[in-house]
Design a protein around this motif. Structure first.
Motif, mmCIF file in Angstrom:
data_model
loop_
_atom_site.group_PDB
_atom_site.id
_atom_site.type_symbol
_atom_site.label_atom_id
_atom_site.label_comp_id
_atom_site.label_asym_id
_atom_site.label_seq_id
_atom_site.Cartn_x
_atom_site.Cartn_y
_atom_site.Cartn_z
ATOM 1 N N PHE A 343 0.803 -1.214 0.000
ATOM 2 C CA PHE A 343 0.000 0.000 0.000
ATOM 3 C C PHE A 343 0.840 1.271 0.000
ATOM 4 C CE2 PHE A 343 -3.657 -2.602 1.422
ATOM 5 C CZ PHE A 343 -4.581 -2.113 0.516
ATOM 6 N N ILE A 344 0.368 2.238 -0.774
ATOM 7 C CA ILE A 344 0.881 3.601 -0.775
ATOM 8 C C ILE A 344 -0.246 4.474 -0.243
ATOM 9 C CG2 ILE A 344 1.799 5.489 -2.170
ATOM 10 C CD1 ILE A 344 2.491 3.313 -4.298
ATOM 11 N N ARG A 345 -0.020 5.176 0.850
ATOM 12 C CA ARG A 345 -1.091 5.974 1.459
ATOM 13 C C ARG A 345 -1.065 7.399 0.915
ATOM 14 N NH1 ARG A 345 0.270 1.945 4.528
ATOM 15 N NH2 ARG A 345 -1.271 0.897 5.812
ATOM 16 N N TRP A 346 -2.234 7.878 0.537
ATOM 17 C CA TRP A 346 -2.390 9.229 0.044
ATOM 18 C C TRP A 346 -2.961 10.125 1.143
ATOM 19 C CZ3 TRP A 346 -5.184 7.231 -4.958
ATOM 20 C CH2 TRP A 346 -4.216 6.727 -5.835
ATOM 21 N N ASN A 347 -3.044 11.424 0.845
ATOM 22 C CA ASN A 347 -3.551 12.388 1.820
ATOM 23 C C ASN A 347 -5.052 12.638 1.700
ATOM 24 O OD1 ASN A 347 -0.975 12.709 2.757
ATOM 25 N ND2 ASN A 347 -0.547 14.520 1.526
ATOM 26 N N ASN A 348 -5.747 11.858 0.864
ATOM 27 C CA ASN A 348 -7.169 12.106 0.620
ATOM 28 C C ASN A 348 -8.059 11.028 1.224
ATOM 29 O OD1 ASN A 348 -6.457 10.004 -1.005
ATOM 30 N ND2 ASN A 348 -7.175 10.902 -2.923
ATOM 31 N N GLY A 349 -7.556 10.285 2.214
ATOM 32 C CA GLY A 349 -8.362 9.261 2.859
ATOM 33 C C GLY A 349 -8.352 7.923 2.162
ATOM 34 N N LEU A 350 -7.425 7.710 1.211
ATOM 35 C CA LEU A 350 -7.340 6.455 0.483
ATOM 36 C C LEU A 350 -5.928 5.889 0.533
ATOM 37 C CD1 LEU A 350 -9.362 7.289 -2.777
ATOM 38 C CD2 LEU A 350 -10.114 5.849 -0.877
ATOM 39 N N ALA A 351 -5.844 4.579 0.413
ATOM 40 C CA ALA A 351 -4.559 3.905 0.229
ATOM 41 C C ALA A 351 -4.622 3.140 -1.096
ATOM 42 C CB ALA A 351 -4.273 2.954 1.387
ATOM 43 N N PHE A 352 -3.521 3.143 -1.830
ATOM 44 C CA PHE A 352 -3.466 2.572 -3.174
ATOM 45 C C PHE A 352 -2.410 1.471 -3.219
ATOM 46 C CE2 PHE A 352 -1.407 2.628 -7.405
ATOM 47 C CZ PHE A 352 -2.492 2.270 -8.195
ATOM 48 N N LYS A 353 -2.797 0.329 -3.768
ATOM 49 C CA LYS A 353 -1.863 -0.788 -3.872
ATOM 50 C C LYS A 353 -1.770 -1.264 -5.321
ATOM 51 C CE LYS A 353 -1.405 -5.686 -2.751
ATOM 52 N NZ LYS A 353 -2.028 -6.847 -2.079
ATOM 53 N N PRO A 354 -0.634 -1.083 -5.989
ATOM 54 C CA PRO A 354 -0.448 -1.654 -7.334
ATOM 55 C C PRO A 354 -0.248 -3.170 -7.214
ATOM 56 C CG PRO A 354 1.125 0.125 -6.869
ATOM 57 C CD PRO A 354 0.524 -0.269 -5.573
ATOM 58 N N ILE A 355 -0.860 -3.919 -8.122
ATOM 59 C CA ILE A 355 -0.779 -5.381 -8.098
ATOM 60 C C ILE A 355 -0.131 -5.876 -9.381
ATOM 61 C CG2 ILE A 355 -2.113 -7.533 -8.061
ATOM 62 C CD1 ILE A 355 -4.297 -6.016 -6.533
#
Length: 462
Positions: A343-355
């Motif tokens: 996971f890469i955490r953003w500042n907008n309330g979301l976390a993003f995980k490239p698969i």
């Protein structure tokens, strides 16, 4: 009650942005009641806003996180972290924020902030318990809450271990990129008899332990979908479940590399009943599977990078068309913390995980089945990859996640290459059960059979 839930969501979303410290300073006086006693519910809300944790972290553990109040959630979080915290171990990602909550709260309870007076002898891990009578009192009505670690945690940057952070609270690593977090890595927790049991919607993911937050957040869920279409005059049920039990997980070296064997059984059924015009027809596809997943996890000394290799022999019985398929399947996953399959955490309330997962599917038909499907059931060797991403909410009051993947496998032997897309949007009731809307389209990677369907139903993973 509804207004209170809306304010909770707004506060936690605000905490995921860089504006959190300003909001905390502007509203600090609200902590102190008319009798100068600190409201524990508001204090818990302030700490959770300054140090947010992702739903992936809340989804790991034997008991679900309570979302009824800030105080209950903070109490659960502190106990979870205390149970999993290894002696002298460094925190990672979400667990650092849990440590910050405990550290800053303990400073208040130890009387290290002159603006607040404790009753004495209170412990941070039990302070928010429902039956705890310990209290804090404001020295003056406009007492300002000081949170030493908030500057680094507000942008979810990598944080040092709890002990080091106390010595230098304002220091954030210069090399950390804004909007990313320290990688979530497997953490220890209280052993449970349920730990070896795995229930998933994909047999290749049966080796993923629930303590591996980033990987567990993206696993396919087992699901049951029931639908009634009065316009098309049809009923549909769709079931997908794979259940395994982890045996013989053991270390392979002194670096943390492990081997694990997971025997499993699986069942899939898609049944459509059409009753248009009074004539009832039933179209059913039903398969059963059994196999053993062998999982190799490779760790490297001095590096957080890991690799996972799985080998999975599988025997599939299609009771609808009479075919029998024996396969050997491989996956290869590189984990690069904060970059790939993490996971890469953003500042907008979301976390993003490239698969990105390399795959090889190789099969031979022991029985090609009925004449209608005989020709399409050819032995095959397929090589390719699965690519996609997961978006997960970092707001505990909005427990949504979305995962979409595309699987492309080139046929090195046989006539059918695989192109298969799948997406699922899930509202999580707790860490195990959710309501999921999913869509899939393409040729199934295991068999090469065509599939195109929507589904809304109960989904689960263990």
């Amino acid at each position: 009650m509804r207004r209170r839930m809306q304010s909770l969501a707004a506060l936690l979303l605000l905490s995921a942005s860089g504006a959190a410290p300003l909001a905390l300073a502007a509203d600090a006086a609200a902590l102190c009641a008319a009798d100068l006693k600190v409201d524990k519910e508001k204090l818990a809300a302030r700490l959770l806003a300054a140090y947010p944790v992702s739903t992936a972290y809340l989804a790991v553990g034997e008991h679900p996180a309570p979302l009824s109040s800030y105080r209950a959630l903070a109490s659960w979080l502190l106990k979870k972290r205390a149970a999993e915290k290894p002696s002298g171990g460094a925190c990672k990602g979400d667990s650092c924020n849990a440590d910050h909550i405990a550290d800053d709260l303990q400073n208040l309870l130890d009387g290290k902030d002159a603006q607040f007076k404790p009753t004495g002898g209170a412990d941070a891990n039990t302070f928010f318990d429902a039956d705890n009578q310990s209290s804090l009192t404001c020295v003056q009505s406009d007492a300002q809450l000081k949170l030493p670690h908030a500057a680094s945690a507000a942008v979810m940057t990598a944080a040092p271990a709890a002990g080091a952070a106390a010595a230098a609270p304002a220091a954030a690593p210069a090399s950390a990129s804004a909007g990313t977090a320290a990688p979530a890595t497997p953490t220890s927790h209280e052993p449970s008899w349920m730990d070896p049991v795995r229930v998933r919607g994909n047999p290749d993911q049966l080796s993923i332990d629930r303590s591996n937050q980033a990987a567990y957040a993206s696993v396919d869920r087992a699901h049951l979908t029931l639908a009634n279409d009065d316009v098309a005059q049809s009923r549909t049920n769709d079931i997908v479940v794979f259940t395994g039990y982890s045996f013989d997980k053991r270390p392979m070296d002194g670096n943390g590399s492990t081997y694990e064997a997971v025997p499993y059984v699986g069942f899939k059924q898609n049944r459509i009943t059409n009753y248009n015009g009074g004539a009832i027809t039933v179209d059913t596809t039903r398969t059963g599977q059994a196999g053993v997943l062998s999982s190799f996890h490779f760790a490297h000394p001095g590096s957080a990078n890991t690799e996972d290799l799985t080998a999975r022999p599988d025997y599939l019985v299609n009771s609808s068309d009479g075919s029998r398929l024996l396969t050997i399947n491989f996956t290869y996953t590189m984990v690069r913390p904060g970059i790939l399959n993490d996971f890469i955490r953003w500042n907008n309330g979301l976390a993003f995980k490239p698969i990105l997962v390399g795959q090889s599917r190789n099969g031979t038909y022991l029985d090609r089945g009925e004449a209608a499907v005989y020709e399409q059931h050819q032995d095959f060797i397929r090589l390719g990859a699965q690519a996609g991403f997961t978006l997960a909410s970092t707001n505990p009051k909005l427990p949504f996640d979305f995962t979409t993947t595309y699987t492309g496998l080139k046929a090195l032997q046989g006539s059918r290459s695989i192109h298969y897309w799948k997406g699922a949007l899930t509202y999580n009731f707790n860490q195990n059960v959710g309501l999921s809307l999913d869509y899939s389209n393409g040729l199934l990677p295991d068999t090469g059979d065509a599939e195109r369907k929507w589904g809304l139903g109960i989904a689960t993973k263990f």
